[in-house]
Design an enzyme around this catalytic site. Structure first.
Site, PDB file in Angstrom:
ATOM      1  N   ALA A  59      39.284  39.571  35.900  1.00 37.58           N
ATOM      2  CA  ALA A  59      38.871  40.778  36.611  1.00 37.58           C
ATOM      3  C   ALA A  59      39.455  40.777  38.021  1.00 37.58           C
ATOM      4  CB  ALA A  59      37.349  40.847  36.667  1.00 37.58           C
ATOM      5  N   GLN A 101      42.774  42.850  33.826  1.00 40.24           N
ATOM      6  CA  GLN A 101      41.573  43.673  33.886  1.00 40.24           C
ATOM      7  C   GLN A 101      41.380  44.173  35.311  1.00 40.24           C
ATOM      8  OE1 GLN A 101      37.364  42.199  33.831  1.00 40.24           O
ATOM      9  NE2 GLN A 101      37.341  43.138  31.799  1.00 40.24           N
ATOM     10  N   HIS A 166      37.570  47.506  33.484  1.00 43.02           N
ATOM     11  CA  HIS A 166      36.280  46.829  33.291  1.00 43.02           C
ATOM     12  C   HIS A 166      35.186  47.889  33.300  1.00 43.02           C
ATOM     13  CE1 HIS A 166      33.346  43.854  32.931  1.00 43.02           C
ATOM     14  NE2 HIS A 166      33.843  42.923  33.711  1.00 43.02           N
ATOM     15  N   TYR A 171      29.295  46.714  36.190  1.00 45.50           N
ATOM     16  CA  TYR A 171      30.218  47.118  37.254  1.00 45.50           C
ATOM     17  C   TYR A 171      30.390  48.634  37.275  1.00 45.50           C
ATOM     18  CZ  TYR A 171      30.871  42.108  37.421  1.00 45.50           C
ATOM     19  OH  TYR A 171      30.648  40.753  37.525  1.00 45.50           O
ATOM     20  N   ARG A 216      37.234  47.721  28.562  1.00 42.64           N
ATOM     21  CA  ARG A 216      36.105  46.902  28.101  1.00 42.64           C
ATOM     22  C   ARG A 216      34.851  47.744  28.270  1.00 42.64           C
ATOM     23  NH1 ARG A 216      35.001  40.406  29.121  1.00 42.64           N
ATOM     24  NH2 ARG A 216      34.608  40.052  26.905  1.00 42.64           N
TER      25      ARG A 216
END
Length: 360
Positions: A59, A101, A166, A171, A216
Site C-alpha cells: 500500500a 496498491q 485500496h 481506508y 481491492r
C-alpha cells in the site's frame, strides 16, 4: 497442484500461476519521504524469484495527508518514481507481473483531522478518540481523485504493469463505499461507488488501455449484499477484484456454518458467481499449497492471495509447486512481527526463523 499452476489473463498481462502476493507494508524501511530503499528492493526481488505468479506492491500513499504510517512508501511526487523503477526492473527479471496498491487512508490514517466522506469519529479498541473524520468538500474530493490518477501515472512511468486501488480495510475508498460512514447528500453519497469509478475512469484516460487497474474491495460493506452490488457496479470498469474485508466495526462478515475457509473467501466466492468473466482474488489464512489449491477448486475464484506465507518463506511459490516444505506462519500475538507496533524495521519473524532453522 494442477489448478494453481494455471496462468490467468488480467487485461493485457498473464500471471505465471494463480498465486498472488498481496500488498503488505514493510514498516520502518523507508522514512518520512516515502522513498524506496535497498531493503524494499531485496524484499521484492526475493519474492519474485520465489515463484509468485503476480506481485502487488505494498500500500503506497498517493499524498502525504493520505498516509497510514510515517514510514509508508509514496507515489505523491515525481522523484519517488525512480525507486519504483528499480523495483519494477527487479521483479520483471523473473517474468512476474508487478502492480502497486494505491492508498489514501482517510480517517484511518495518521492525521488527527482527516479526510472522510462525512464527519466521523474513529475510536480505538478502548473507546479512545483516534481520529476525527472531516466531511470532504466537493473540491477536496476532486483533488484526491486526481492524487490517485497522478500516482497511477507515476507507476506507469516507472514501468509497472498496473495498479490496485485500496478499497477496503477501513481506508478512504472503503469509507465512500460504506453507507454507515458515507452520509453525503451530493452525488458521492447518492452513488457511493462514484468515487472509485471516477478514479478508475481518470486512470484509464491518463494511462491508456494497456495499463491494468483493479481494486481491492470489501465483500461486506457493510453487508455481503452491498459488497456484491459494489462489485457489480465495478464490472467492466475495473480489471480485477481483490476481495477482502470492509471497514472494521462498520461491516458484518460471515460465512455459512461448516464453510471450510474464511469469511473473506466466502465473500469472494459469492461475488464471483455474479461475474464469471471478471478475475476475482480471495484472501485470508491461505498458508500452504494444499489449501491454496482447495480454495481455487471449492470457491471457483481465479487467484489466491498468499501474504504471510511469503513473509515466512520468500520462495513459498516455488516450494509448494515442487512439493517442498514451505514453512508456516505462527500467528504471533498480540500482532504480526512485521507490524509497526512490534517492528523497528528489523525482520524478526519467528515463523521465518523457524523455517530457516529447519532448512539447515
Amino acid at each position: 497442484m494442477d489448478k494453481i499452476r494455471e496462468r490467468v489473463k488480467i487485461r493485457n498481462i498473464w500471471t505465471k500461476n494463480r498465486i498472488a502476493v498481496p500488498p503488505m507494508v514493510c514498516f520502518h524501511w523507508s522514512d518520512d519521504n516515502g522513498y524506496v530503499t535497498d531493503k524494499n528492493l531485496q524484499h521484492y526481488r526475493d519474492i519474485a524469484a520465489g515463484g509468485a505468479g503476480l506481485i502487488i506492491g505494498e500500500a503506497t500513499a498517493v499524498s502525504k495527508r493520505g498516509r497510514l504510517h510515517e514510514t509508508q512508501l509514496g507515489l505523491w511526487e515525481d522523484k519517488q518514481t525512480e525507486g519504483w523503477k528499480r523495483l519494477a526492473d527487479a521483479v520483471h527479471r523473473y517474468d512476474v507481473p508487478f502492480l502497486v496498491q494505491l492508498l489514501h487512508a482517510g480517517v484511518s490514517g495518521i492525521e488527527k483531522e482527516a479526510d472522510c466522506p462525512s464527519d466521523y469519529i474513529l475510536r480505538d479498541s478502548n473507546g479512545e478518540l483516534r481520529a476525527r473524520g472531516c466531511g470532504m468538500s466537493l473540491s477536496r474530493v476532486h483533488e484526491v481523485i486526481d492524487d490517485f490518477v497522478q500516482a497511477a501515472r507515476r507507476a506507469q512511468l516507472a514501468g509497472l504493469d498496473g495498479i490496485e486501488l485500496h478499497g477496503c480495510h477501513s481506508y478512504l475508498i472503503c469509507q465512500f463505499f460504506n453507507r454507515n460512514i458515507n452520509r453525503r447528500d451530493d452525488i458521492y453519497g447518492q452513488c457511493r461507488e462514484k468515487f472509485a469509478l471516477d478514479i478508475l475512469e481518470g486512470i484509464r484516460e491518463s494511462c491508456g488501455d494497456d495499463f491494468v487497474a483493479g481494486i481491492r474491495l470489501g465483500a461486506f460493506e457493510p453487508a455481503l449484499e452491498d459488497g456484491i452490488q459494489n462489485a457489480l457496479t465495478l464490472n467492466g470498469k475495473a480489471d480485477f477484484l481483490d476481495i477482502s474485508y470492509g471497514f472494521a466495526g462498520e461491516s458484518f462478515s460471515y460465512s455459512p456454518e461448516g464453510y471450510p475457509f474464511s469469511d473473506a473467501i466466502y465473500g469472494a466466492q459469492e461475488i464471483k458467481k455474479w461475474m464469471p468473466d471478471m478475475p476475482v482474488f480471495g484472501v485470508d489464512g491461505i498458508m500452504d499449497g494444499e489449501m491454496a489449491e482447495n480454495v481455487l477448486l471449492h470457491a471457483g475464484i481465479d487467484m489466491v492471495d498468499v501474504g504471510r506465507g511469503f513473509l515466512v518463506n520468500p520462495a513459498f511459490g516455488n516450494d509448494i509447486l515442487e512439493g517442498k516444505d514451505c514453512g508456516k506462519c505462527l500467528h504471533c500475538r498480540p500482532a504480526c512481527r512485521w507490524s509497526p507496533f512490534l517492528n523497528d524495521g528489523t525482520v524478526n519473524c519467528p515463523g521465518r526463523n523457524l523455517f530457516l532453522r529447519n532448512q539447515k
